[in-house]
Design an enzyme around this catalytic site. Structure first.
Site, short mmCIF file in Angstrom:
data_model
loop_
_atom_site.label_atom_id
_atom_site.label_comp_id
_atom_site.label_asym_id
_atom_site.label_seq_id
_atom_site.Cartn_x
_atom_site.Cartn_y
_atom_site.Cartn_z
N HIS A 129 30.08 15.48 46.51
CA HIS A 129 29.34 14.90 47.64
C HIS A 129 28.01 15.58 47.95
O HIS A 129 27.31 15.15 48.84
CB HIS A 129 30.21 14.88 48.90
CG HIS A 129 30.37 16.23 49.55
ND1 HIS A 129 31.29 17.15 49.14
CD2 HIS A 129 29.72 16.81 50.58
CE1 HIS A 129 31.21 18.22 49.89
NE2 HIS A 129 30.26 18.07 50.78
C1 UD1 Z 1 27.97 16.61 55.64
C2 UD1 Z 1 27.34 17.99 55.72
C3 UD1 Z 1 27.80 18.84 54.54
C4 UD1 Z 1 29.32 18.84 54.40
C5 UD1 Z 1 29.86 17.42 54.42
C6 UD1 Z 1 31.36 17.48 54.47
C7 UD1 Z 1 25.09 18.13 56.71
C8 UD1 Z 1 23.64 18.21 56.43
N1 UD1 Z 1 25.88 17.90 55.64
O1 UD1 Z 1 27.47 15.98 54.48
O2 UD1 Z 1 27.35 20.16 54.70
O3 UD1 Z 1 29.67 19.48 53.22
O4 UD1 Z 1 29.38 16.74 55.58
O5 UD1 Z 1 31.94 16.30 54.05
O6 UD1 Z 1 25.49 18.26 57.84
N2 UD1 Z 1 29.27 8.32 55.98
C9 UD1 Z 1 30.15 7.30 56.23
N3 UD1 Z 1 31.18 7.56 57.09
C10 UD1 Z 1 31.36 8.72 57.73
C11 UD1 Z 1 30.44 9.76 57.47
C12 UD1 Z 1 29.41 9.54 56.59
O7 UD1 Z 1 30.02 6.20 55.70
O8 UD1 Z 1 32.32 8.87 58.50
C13 UD1 Z 1 28.20 8.08 54.99
C14 UD1 Z 1 26.90 7.56 55.59
O9 UD1 Z 1 26.34 6.68 54.67
C15 UD1 Z 1 26.05 8.81 55.67
C16 UD1 Z 1 26.51 9.60 54.47
O10 UD1 Z 1 27.89 9.33 54.34
O11 UD1 Z 1 24.68 8.52 55.64
C17 UD1 Z 1 26.31 11.10 54.60
O12 UD1 Z 1 26.90 11.60 55.78
P1 UD1 Z 1 26.31 12.93 56.48
O13 UD1 Z 1 27.22 13.35 57.57
O14 UD1 Z 1 24.86 12.75 56.82
O15 UD1 Z 1 26.32 13.98 55.32
P2 UD1 Z 1 27.49 14.41 54.34
O16 UD1 Z 1 27.05 14.13 52.95
O17 UD1 Z 1 28.78 13.84 54.81
N1 UDP Z 2 39.34 17.22 52.10
C1 UDP Z 2 40.30 16.28 52.48
N2 UDP Z 2 40.26 15.05 51.88
C2 UDP Z 2 39.35 14.71 50.93
C3 UDP Z 2 38.39 15.68 50.56
C4 UDP Z 2 38.39 16.91 51.16
O1 UDP Z 2 41.14 16.56 53.31
O2 UDP Z 2 39.39 13.57 50.44
C5 UDP Z 2 39.35 18.53 52.75
C6 UDP Z 2 39.51 19.69 51.79
O3 UDP Z 2 40.87 19.96 51.56
C7 UDP Z 2 38.80 20.82 52.53
C8 UDP Z 2 37.68 20.09 53.24
O4 UDP Z 2 38.09 18.73 53.36
O5 UDP Z 2 39.65 21.41 53.48
C9 UDP Z 2 36.39 20.18 52.47
O6 UDP Z 2 35.46 19.31 53.01
P1 UDP Z 2 34.22 18.76 52.20
O7 UDP Z 2 34.44 18.89 50.75
O8 UDP Z 2 33.93 17.40 52.74
O9 UDP Z 2 33.03 19.69 52.70
P2 UDP Z 2 32.53 21.15 52.31
O10 UDP Z 2 33.70 22.08 52.30
O11 UDP Z 2 31.85 21.06 50.99
O12 UDP Z 2 31.54 21.47 53.37
#
Ligand code: UD1
Ligand code: UDP
Length: 362
Positions: A208
């Protein structure tokens, strides 16, 4: 402790619900007045609600419902909403977790009002300014009054930036969560049966990070590497990645034909079980590198570097980036023997965090 504290936890993204759960539990058990504020950064049920249900986290006191947007827009809306709440409520502490835009917004809102800020998972550095998380964590650490580090490396990173006051090496609350919920996962999750997986005979992948997903060539290369692997690859797809795959016209059926099973994001209990029984985890997630280590599953990290350098030094994590031949070679050749040395504390990080907060105010 002289009096119950008024503590606000600000969370918004998937890993923050997991990191906060053990601390919330201790705060409640010690009778503090605890309010949880959800920024709404993640909002799909399988990115948010499922974690509140599975990890017994109380429902948010407030949800700002900020949603998705550009970094500046998203952070600004959180900042405005949080400032209003902090002004009204004047908490003793604001607790922030990790390195998302929700983390930075809460730290900024609090420090400007001189509300004490405690940063959980402080001191991590990738030294890669292409990552939005690196901006967020550096700025948050420099706003924080108290900094809770998961590793000694994190303590040293802070010292190198001149931050020595208020730094505590407590271990990692994700380890606390894993210890608290592994049994429940083994008892309740049916994911292996549902997906007809044989323990030890599949790979688990997540992707991601924007630098992996936002370039179609890079994402395509990662998928081609997954397709080339001999074992089945289970691939719970983050919504960011799903949007990119849809835009590229990637057909789930085409991936399934080469053994890559795209599924919706799974809940925490299912994920723990998938991680525990995979032969290997392939990921660019921070949390999953740690969980793989703690569950004794080798990890191939699809990034140019990692903040969790101890897992690499211990021999259980190999950082390979997004180059398809490098991914394929690592998955085929990387084998680990022996026991991983203990990292990430003793599973009591949450208690230590609350002890410090009580002493600092009490
Ligand atoms: C965010 C965090 C990242 C973290 C990740 C965990 C920032 C800058 N990034 O990244 O550090 O590792 O969360 O998963 O804060 N979207 C949906 N549904 C949701 C949420 C997001 O459809 O419930 C889609 C939207 O298109 C959105 C995109 O995902 O634009 C990215 O979501 P965003 O929260 O901006 O960043 P993440 O990539 O999730
Ligand atoms: N996780 C989850 N379901 C998923 C993917 C991740 O429960 O489909 C959990 C995972 O076990 C860990 C956390 O989410 O505890 C990690 O989150 P993510 O990878 O979104 O973000 P990051 O750790 O890179 O910030």
């Amino acid at each position: 402790m002289n009096r119950p504290l008024k503590i606000f936890t600000v969370v918004g993204a998937r890993p923050q619900f997991i990191k906060a759960a053990p601390v919330v539990r201790v705060l409640q058990s010690r009778g503090h007045r605890h309010l949880l504020i959800h920024t709404g950064q993640h909002y799909d049920a399988n990115m948010s609600q499922v974690f509140f249900e599975e990890l017994d986290i109380p429902l948010p006191h407030r949800n700002l419902e900020v949603g998705s947007g550009t970094h500046g827009w998203q952070t600004a809306h959180m900042l405005m909403g949080l400032e209003r709440i902090f002004l009204q409520e004047r908490p003793d502490w604001v607790l922030v977790y990790g390195d998302t835009n929700s983390t930075l917004a809460a730290a900024l809102a609090a420090v400007k009002l001189r509300v004490p800020v405690a940063h959980v998972e402080a001191g991590l550095r990738s030294f890669n300014r292409d990552m939005p998380e690196e901006h967020n964590r550096v700025l948050t650490d420099h706003c924080a009054d108290v900094l809770f580090c998961p590793t000694e490396t994190a303590v040293n990173n802070l010292a190198a930036e001149g931050i020595r006051q208020g730094v505590y090496w407590v271990g990692d609350t994700m380890f606390d969560a894993l210890l608290a919920f592994s049994q429940k996962a083994r008892a309740q999750s049916t994911i292996l049966r549902d997906l007809a997986l044989t323990p030890g005979h599949y790979l688990l992948a997540t992707v991601h990070r924007p630098y992996n997903t936002d370039s179609p060539e890079t994402l395509q290369g990662i998928l081609e590497a997954f397709c080339a692997l001999e074992e089945p690859v289970v691939f719970p797809v983050h919504p960011r990645t799903r949007a990119r795959l849809d835009a590229m016209g990637v057909e789930p059926e085409a991936l399934a034909a080469c053994g890559v099973r795209m599924i919706e994001p799974v809940g925490y209990l299912d994920m723990l079980l998938l991680e525990e029984h995979a032969r290997m985890v392939l990921t660019d997630s921070g949390g999953m590198q740690k969980e793989a280590y703690l569950l004794r599953t080798p990890c191939v990290t699809l990034r140019p570097e990692t903040e969790w350098v101890e897992t690499v030094e211990a021999g259980w994590n190999r950082v390979v980036g997004a180059d398809p031949p490098a991914i394929i070679q690592a998955v085929r050749e990387f084998r680990v023997e022996g026991d991983p040395p203990p990292l990430f504390g003793d599973g009591r990080a949450a208690e230590k965090i609350v002890d410090v907060l009580e002493e600092a105010v009490g």
